[in-house]
Design a protein around this motif. Structure first.
Motif, PDB file in Angstrom:
ATOM      1  N   ASP A 176       0.820  -1.215   0.000  1.00 61.70           N
ATOM      2  CA  ASP A 176       0.000   0.000   0.000  1.00 61.70           C
ATOM      3  C   ASP A 176       0.852   1.262   0.000  1.00 61.70           C
ATOM      4  N   THR A 204      -5.072   4.335  -7.954  1.00 59.95           N
ATOM      5  CA  THR A 204      -4.550   3.073  -7.447  1.00 59.95           C
ATOM      6  C   THR A 204      -4.165   2.160  -8.605  1.00 59.95           C
ATOM      7  N   THR A 255      -0.171  -3.251  -4.341  1.00 63.38           N
ATOM      8  CA  THR A 255      -0.968  -2.069  -4.687  1.00 63.38           C
ATOM      9  C   THR A 255      -0.169  -0.804  -4.401  1.00 63.38           C
TER      10      THR A 255
END
Length: 608
Positions: free
Chosen positions: A60, A110, A130
């Motif tokens: 992330d 994203t 991600t």
């Protein structure tokens, strides 16, 4: 026979071997596995898997530019290693399988990253990772207090909401500071769990009459490293010494309204009531907890009348009583008094008017003191005579209660007013100016049979007065004290005037000081509103400060009370005390431009 012998030997050996095998315990023959990095036997195809492990970016991750991509490769050497973004190959990775990926080629948002290794006809994939690409600077979308707010409480929460989460590592007492005009203020800094709400908790109340600012350094960033948007207005607000009690009061089209003659009292329910004169009517409102609500309809005695004076008082039950002075074309001046019965204003007798032939009334006063029966007074004059008349409510009508006070017709009278002592006898004060002479202060007290003149030695121009529970007369106004012009409070000790405490010579470095209003708190202590012009160039307005007499000195009850930004104080203020002895002030403010004048009544309470 030789054949047999030749065959018998091997047969015997084979039997021995079979017998030995039957007699041996059960056992497994194991072939060791090959380690991933161990090459298979020469000539065999290498079918070992290739393991791909992420080293960077972390899970992330966010970035606003270049991103370091690196994987660990374990197993056979691949023919090719590729970086896939959202399923599409964008570049290859050479040993040691790392690169700096320039994210400007992809859109903000994203994205899913995967590394793919190829060997012969086999394909090996890493886990998904991600990454958020964010090139937009964060900004404040809401603030409390609001930017440029001018009516902020000293204990108001300080909170900002941002367009996206901030990186908590960049938020601290060095990167975010709370600053007053003259110093940095101590405050704790707290960022919410989602990173979008910033709270500052000052260790002490904010200083009044100063501009307060939250200053944020350019080291405050979001998780992608974007700095705060710096082109937006600074987060600055003002903290006044007094807060407005509800919205300013006016009626109709504000640009066509003239609001004057405000008066203020606090009812038995501890809620303030304010009255004012506007557009030929008298209006009264009571505080309802969140806003001001009208007490009945606007009042006037006759159609087409012109109303100037009004005065608000309370009866022994704490019900508001309202008196006003009314001018009607073709008739005598009239004084009306009404009382609020809980649902409507009911008349207290018929209206009163001048007793002089062809007389008119330039001033009216109204007081209830500490007695049950209120008193109305007015100044009346004609071409030959001038006097002040007093009438007291008997319960059904208004009756004479003192001899008229004769006045000099050739003088100019200012700041006339009166109060009642514990016996209901009036004390009248005013300033008097004869042609070619300096103004002098006058104090007249009704003894029950005659008017006693207490003016000698007063030494000030009275603007306000009060009689305490012990019958002591106290007068406030403007005069000379300690060699300078000052606001003065003097007390009559039965034979002479004594100055109460030090002169109120300087509130905030202004001009023309004086005492505008006085009241006694529930303990009998004197509370005053002192005022002065802001400066030699701003003599049309006033600023003020409430102070309480402790018995030995004057104690300020808060900072300096100033009109709203861009406004001027217009006319005399009024002072009342709430149930906790907190001072409340009402006054009329005027905003004047080239094409209009805007008036409104403001009620203030200390900001603490």
């Amino acid at each position: 026979m030789d054949s047999f012998l030749l065959s018998r030997g091997p047969m015997k050996n084979l039997s021995s071997i079979l017998l030995a095998m039957l007699l041996m315990p059960a056992a497994c023959i194991q072939v060791p596995d090959l380690e991933p990095g161990t090459a298979p036997d020469s000539g065999s195809p290498d079918t070992r898997p290739i393991l791909l492990t992420w080293l960077s970016p972390t899970s992330d991750s966010s970035t606003n530019g270049a991103l370091q991509v690196q994987v660990e490769v374990v197993g056979p050497v691949p023919d090719r290693v590729e970086l896939l973004v959202d399923g599409a190959p964008v570049t290859t990775l050479d040993a040691p399988y790392s690169l700096t990926w320039e994210t400007w080629r992809v859109s903000e948002g994203t994205h899913v990253l995967v590394v793919r290794a190829l060997r012969n006809e086999q394909v090996f994939l890493s886990a998904e990772r991600t990454v958020v690409v964010d090139r937009t600077r964060p900004w404040m979308i809401a603030q409390v207090p609001a930017i440029s707010a001018s009516d902020v409480a000293v204990r108001t929460p300080i909170e900002a909401t941002f367009s996206e989460p901030l990186d908590g590592a960049s938020v601290n007492g060095q990167s975010i500071q709370l600053v007053a005009e003259d110093r940095r203020l101590d405050a704790s800094i707290l960022l919410s769990g989602d990173g979008r709400t910033l709270t500052l908790n000052p260790t002490s109340p904010l200083p009044v009459n100063q501009r307060i600012e939250v200053v944020m350094a350019d080291t405050v960033v979001d998780f992608a490293g974007n700095r705060l948007e710096s082109t937006r207005p600074a987060w600055v607000w003002s903290v006044p010494a007094y807060l407005q009690w509800g919205a300013p009061q006016t009626f109709g089209k504000i640009e066509e309204s003239t609001a004057v003659e405000t008066s203020l009292r606090v009812g038995s329910d501890a809620r303030p009531v304010v009255a004012w004169t506007q557009n030929g009517t008298v209006r009264a409102k009571r505080w309802a907890g969140e806003d001001w609500e009208y007490l009945g309809a606007p009042m006037s005695g006759a159609t087409g009348s012109d109303i100037w004076g009004n005065a608000l008082q309370l009866d022994p039950e704490g019900r508001p009583m309202l008196a006003w002075l009314e001018y009607t074309t073709g008739s005598q001046n009239q004084i009306h008094v009404r009382r609020w019965n809980g649902t409507a204003w009911e008349p207290m007798g018929t209206f009163m008017t001048t007793s002089l032939a062809q007389g008119y009334i330039p001033w009216m006063g109204f007081s209830s003191g500490v007695r049950a029966l209120p008193v109305v007074a007015w100044r009346e004059r004609n071409t030959t005579q001038e006097q002040v008349v007093f009438r007291q409510w008997s319960g059904s009508n208004w009756v004479s209660m003192a001899a008229p006070v004769p006045m000099k017709s050739s003088t100019t009278i200012n700041y006339m007013g009166f109060d009642l002592d514990v016996s209901g006898r009036p004390v009248l004060t005013f300033s008097e100016t004869e042609w070619g002479k300096a103004a002098v202060g006058r104090v007249m007290q009704w003894t029950g049979t005659a008017w006693a003149d207490l003016s000698a030695g007063l030494g000030l121009l009275p603007m306000t007065r009060v009689v305490d529970d012990a019958g002591r007369v106290l007068v406030g106004g403007s005069g000379w004290g300690d060699g300078v012009r000052a606001g003065l409070i003097k007390q009559w000790d039965g034979t002479t005037w004594v100055t109460v405490g030090k002169p109120l010579a300087d509130i905030a470095g202004g001009m023309d000081p004086g005492v505008d209003a006085m009241a006694l708190d529930s303990l009998g202590s004197l509370v005053v509103l002192a005022s002065e012009a802001p400066s030699a160039t701003e003599t049309a307005s006033r600023i003020g400060q409430t102070q309480r007499w402790t018995g030995t000195q004057w104690e300020p009850l808060g900072g300096i009370l100033k009109p709203s930004p861009g406004s001027l104080l217009w006319g005399l203020p009024d002072l009342a005390l709430a149930g906790d002895n907190e001072p409340i002030v009402s006054w009329t403010e005027k905003v004047q431009s080239a094409d209009t004048v805007i008036w409104a009544v403001h009620v203030y309470r200390p900001n603490h």
